[in-house]
Design an enzyme around this catalytic site. Sequence first.
Site, short mmCIF file in Angstrom:
data_model
loop_
_atom_site.label_atom_id
_atom_site.label_comp_id
_atom_site.label_asym_id
_atom_site.label_seq_id
_atom_site.Cartn_x
_atom_site.Cartn_y
_atom_site.Cartn_z
N ASN A 8 0.86 -1.18 0.00
CA ASN A 8 0.00 0.00 0.00
C ASN A 8 0.90 1.23 0.00
O ASN A 8 1.38 1.68 1.04
CB ASN A 8 -0.90 -0.02 1.24
N ARG A 65 -2.36 -1.71 -3.79
CA ARG A 65 -3.33 -0.62 -3.77
C ARG A 65 -2.98 0.36 -4.89
O ARG A 65 -1.84 0.80 -5.02
CB ARG A 65 -3.29 0.11 -2.44
N HIS A 154 -11.03 6.18 -1.06
CA HIS A 154 -11.15 5.39 0.18
C HIS A 154 -12.06 4.18 -0.03
O HIS A 154 -12.65 3.66 0.93
CB HIS A 154 -11.70 6.23 1.34
N ARG A 215 -6.45 19.40 3.72
CA ARG A 215 -7.27 19.72 2.55
C ARG A 215 -8.52 20.48 2.98
O ARG A 215 -9.10 20.19 4.02
CB ARG A 215 -7.68 18.45 1.80
N GLU A 356 -7.71 -1.66 5.43
CA GLU A 356 -7.64 -1.62 3.97
C GLU A 356 -6.78 -2.75 3.41
O GLU A 356 -7.08 -3.30 2.36
CB GLU A 356 -7.11 -0.26 3.52
#
Length: 372
Positions: A8, A65, A154, A215, A356
């Site tokens: 990942n 990923r 996500h 962000r 994940e």
Amino acid sequence: MSRILVLNSGSSSVKYRLYDGDEVVAKGTVERVGEPGGGPADHESAVREIIGGLDLTGLAAVGHRVVHGGRKFSAPVRIDDAVVAAIEDLVPLAPLHNPANLAGIRVALEALPDTPQVAVFDTAFHHTLPDAAATYAIDKTTAERYGVRRYGFHGTSHAYVSRRTADLLDRPYDELNTITLHLGNGASACAVRGGRSVATSMGMSPLEGLVMGTRSGDLDPTVIFHLRREGGLGVDEIDDLLNHRSGLLGLTGVNDMREVLARRDAGDPDATLAFDVYCRRITGYVGAYYALLGRVDAIAFTAGVGEHAAAVRTASLAGLERLGITVDPARNGGRGDRVISPDGAEVAVLVVGTDEEREIARETRDVLATDR
């Protein structure tokens, strides 16, 4: 053989997990990739370091990923030259992430040429978005020419957490309506109807939606034009501002919610405002997704902030009691995967640890099973 290596790659790190069946037999994260005085010089070096340090006897596959799959990839795929080329074509849509993902893929292909490699895309879970959710109201020809639409991100986290929520509630996944809230340094909300994403807060890029660590989230596009015309800021400067110097960092000078909460508790007005802006945005999305779903069975908080910041969970759902959404203060302060709503609540509220890498491993096994 049931061993799966998951890689990942983020913009400045590479996380890895080696699974033997459901058991994690090795794990770690290589940090500060490419940073001066930090870790490995680049992602290629980091992945070589990882692969060289692991016992990969009996390895069945490597799951990678990949952040952006565009319109092309709606499911995980076995990697070949055509897939690599397609991921490279999508770099303009994810310039910070797809190159890092590609670096890991290329090194793994070189080091393990006889081992199947699978790409699992962050965007794939959101390919079920209806056109009304994915379409921006701009000129159709321009949007099609430049790939302007909502992709969502996500996806592996929202997929894992929504499925895990169904398991915790002992409910059929394909019958459950869930709002998942992935709240970390990056943050997004997702409405999941019967295992299918039908709305999500991130858009063409991960910039849209909730307030995040650095962000801005949702923003009037006129702000960009104003900064360009009145402030003389260049496109790259505005990009950097909105992605790297906004959110909690822009409002308080720190991007760690733990520090924001500490300052808020000490009476810092900037931290108090940042907390209120952050939670108000979540409340708005929960209400909107409730309306879109029509019926909500569960709300699940996940990721670093979602799993550990009880105050955020409480404030984000405050005022929604008439919708059957409440949080039990005693349960909210616990640890681990759990229900934090009162017994008999109309909408179950949960805290669910995301995983994940486990989701990537699961999807990688599914590809191998299909290929047989």
